[in-house]
Design an enzyme around this catalytic site. Structure first.
Site, PDB file in Angstrom:
ATOM      1  N   TYR A  63       0.930  -1.206   0.001  1.00 46.34           N
ATOM      2  CA  TYR A  63      -0.081  -0.099  -0.265  1.00 46.34           C
ATOM      3  C   TYR A  63       0.966   1.195  -0.116  1.00 46.34           C
ATOM      4  O   TYR A  63       0.366   2.391  -0.273  1.00 46.34           O
ATOM      5  CB  TYR A  63      -0.833   0.177   1.166  1.00 46.34           C
ATOM      6  N   ASP A  78      -5.425  -6.685   5.625  1.00 48.58           N
ATOM      7  CA  ASP A  78      -6.691  -6.064   5.444  1.00 48.58           C
ATOM      8  C   ASP A  78      -7.846  -6.896   5.257  1.00 48.58           C
ATOM      9  O   ASP A  78      -9.022  -6.961   5.661  1.00 48.58           O
ATOM     10  CB  ASP A  78      -6.390  -5.043   4.191  1.00 48.58           C
ATOM     11  N   ASP A  82      -3.678 -17.963   1.052  1.00 46.09           N
ATOM     12  CA  ASP A  82      -4.491 -18.773   0.390  1.00 46.09           C
ATOM     13  C   ASP A  82      -5.236 -19.620   1.378  1.00 46.09           C
ATOM     14  O   ASP A  82      -6.330 -19.758   1.584  1.00 46.09           O
ATOM     15  CB  ASP A  82      -4.188 -19.132  -1.121  1.00 46.09           C
ATOM     16  N   ASP A  95     -11.023  -8.616   7.706  1.00 39.86           N
ATOM     17  CA  ASP A  95     -12.536  -8.242   7.354  1.00 39.86           C
ATOM     18  C   ASP A  95     -13.294  -9.618   7.395  1.00 39.86           C
ATOM     19  O   ASP A  95     -14.193  -9.717   7.991  1.00 39.86           O
ATOM     20  CB  ASP A  95     -12.474  -7.584   5.836  1.00 39.86           C
ATOM     21  N   LYS A 124       3.114 -15.515   1.834  1.00 38.15           N
ATOM     22  CA  LYS A 124       3.008 -16.190   0.505  1.00 38.15           C
ATOM     23  C   LYS A 124       4.387 -16.520   0.079  1.00 38.15           C
ATOM     24  O   LYS A 124       5.123 -16.064  -1.207  1.00 38.15           O
ATOM     25  CB  LYS A 124       2.354 -15.378  -0.318  1.00 38.15           C
TER      26      LYS A 124
END
Ligand code: NAD
Length: 357
Positions: free
Chosen positions: A140, A247, A223, A251, A191
């Protein structure tokens, strides 16, 4: 003496913060805490008054406080403004200005609300996960970034995923210390099979684990972590991950609990200074009607007491009071179900104050 800056913000922000403020007053009185409170504007409320979502004065007062308690920002009235001066920029300014690199987001399902989840009650009842998300680095913020035009005329978007060892180490330490205070299990999500940046992430987490022998570290690819969160979420105690993975996963985890009005969050810097806020937004669709759920903000006060004000006992007292109020069958509209008693924002706040004793 501890100093708290209270920024109610927009929409339901002032309504829910008013209740949280009453809870803070009462718990301070009961536990003999000396807390000085100061109030300010953020988001749309600050735009209306000063033309910008966060003034230098407010940021300075935030820097001079031990903690910031925030309601929420944003609303229809400010949606047509340029993105650089929207209410949400006020939040980003506070995060950057205070260097709040560690975001702690618990996903707790109170057993009394097990029916509120979209997952089967036996999968989620008693759920208690803490997600530690890196908040000021990663893709980000990485440079270079942008949209460029290639020689063949085609446009190409690009971002950069970058983490330095020190950035990984400081979020890792927050996560290990959080796990030490809980069940002692930390799952680092990356990852590493595809991204070198998270290969380094895994290496640093593994190295750090030698300093925390009382914490069991495991690693999981993102994943798989997403899949495991909906398959068997109770396997997790603390999860630590990068800005973008956190993020998305936080959620996902918060919705396991089915109640956006119940979940608090903390964003901390290296000095233990923090900003505390509910995970939900300003809910302009219900603002001013006295029906918003104040419990996420009240539980944010509990996190504030624990992480920035050195008052774990007072934090536990608030969490117990919330549980007691749910036991009494009191519910705001968002968590109401047949057989429970629907109450307003103010009635819920008053019930928590009363349950504190
Ligand atoms: P939202 O979280 O405000 O609302 C989503 C839904 O949940 C709405 O139906 C709302 O009524 C309900 N809801 C939220 N909090 C509730 C509560 N405490 N009690 C009962 N119901 C509640 O998200 P949104 O509608 O996508 O965004 C509204 C505004 O909030 C936008 O301007 C957005 O940018 C902003 N926002 C701010 C923050 C923040 O301040 N941290 C976070 C997310 C969104």
């Amino acid at each position: 003496m501890k100093k708290v800056l209270i920024l109610p913000g927009d929409g339901i922000g002032p309504e829910i913060v008013a209740e949280a403020d009453k809870v803070l007053s009462r718990v301070a009185e009961l536990h003999g805490l000396d807390i000085e409170r100061d109030y300010g504007l953020i988001g749309g409320a600050s735009i209306d008054e000063h033309g910008i979502p966060l003034t230098e004065d407010t940021l300075e007062r935030a820097r001079g406080s031990d903690a910031v308690l925030l309601g929420a920002v944003g609303g229809y009235r400010w949606e047509s403004l340029d993105i650089s001066v929207r209410p949400e920029k006020g939040l980003l300014g506070l995060r950057a200005g205070l260097d709040l690199f560690a975001n702690l987001r618990p996903a707790i399902l109170y057993p009394q609300l097990a029916e509120a989840s979209t997952l089967r009650p036996e999968v989620v009842a008693g759920l208690d996960i803490m997600i530690v998300r890196e908040l000021t680095g990663g893709i980000y913020f990485g440079q270079p970034r942008g949209i460029r035009t290639l020689d063949n005329g085609e446009r190409q978007g690009f971002n950069t995923l970058v983490y330095s060892e020190s950035e990984i180490e400081r979020i890792g330490r927050v996560a290990f210390e959080t796990a030490q205070r809980r069940q002692g299990r930390l799952c680092s999500v990356d990852k590493a099979n595809v991204l070198e940046c998270t290969e380094l992430w895994r290496e640093v987490m593994t190295r750090l684990s030698a300093e925390y022998p009382d914490v069991t570290l495991s690693h999981m690819y993102v994943d798989n972590a997403a899949m495991q969160l909906v398959r068997a979420p109770k396997q997790f105690d603390v999860m630590v991950t990068t800005n973008m993975f956190g993020d998305i996963l936080s959620d996902c985890a918060s919705m396991l609990t089915g109640s956006i009005g119940m979940l608090p969050s903390a964003s901390l810097n290296a000095n233990g200074q923090g900003m505390y806020e509910p995970i939900h937004g300003s809910a302009p669709d219900i603002a001013g009607r006295g029906i918003a759920n104040p419990l996420a903000t009240i539980l944010s006060v509990a996190m504030m007491l624990r992480h920035s004000l050195d008052a774990a006992g007072a934090a536990e007292a608030i969490e117990r009071a919330v549980s007691r109020v749910l036991d009494q069958g009191l519910r705001t509209a968002d968590i109401h179900s047949p057989g429970t008693q629907k109450v307003s924002t103010a009635e819920m706040g008053a019930a928590v104050v009363a349950a504190l004793g």
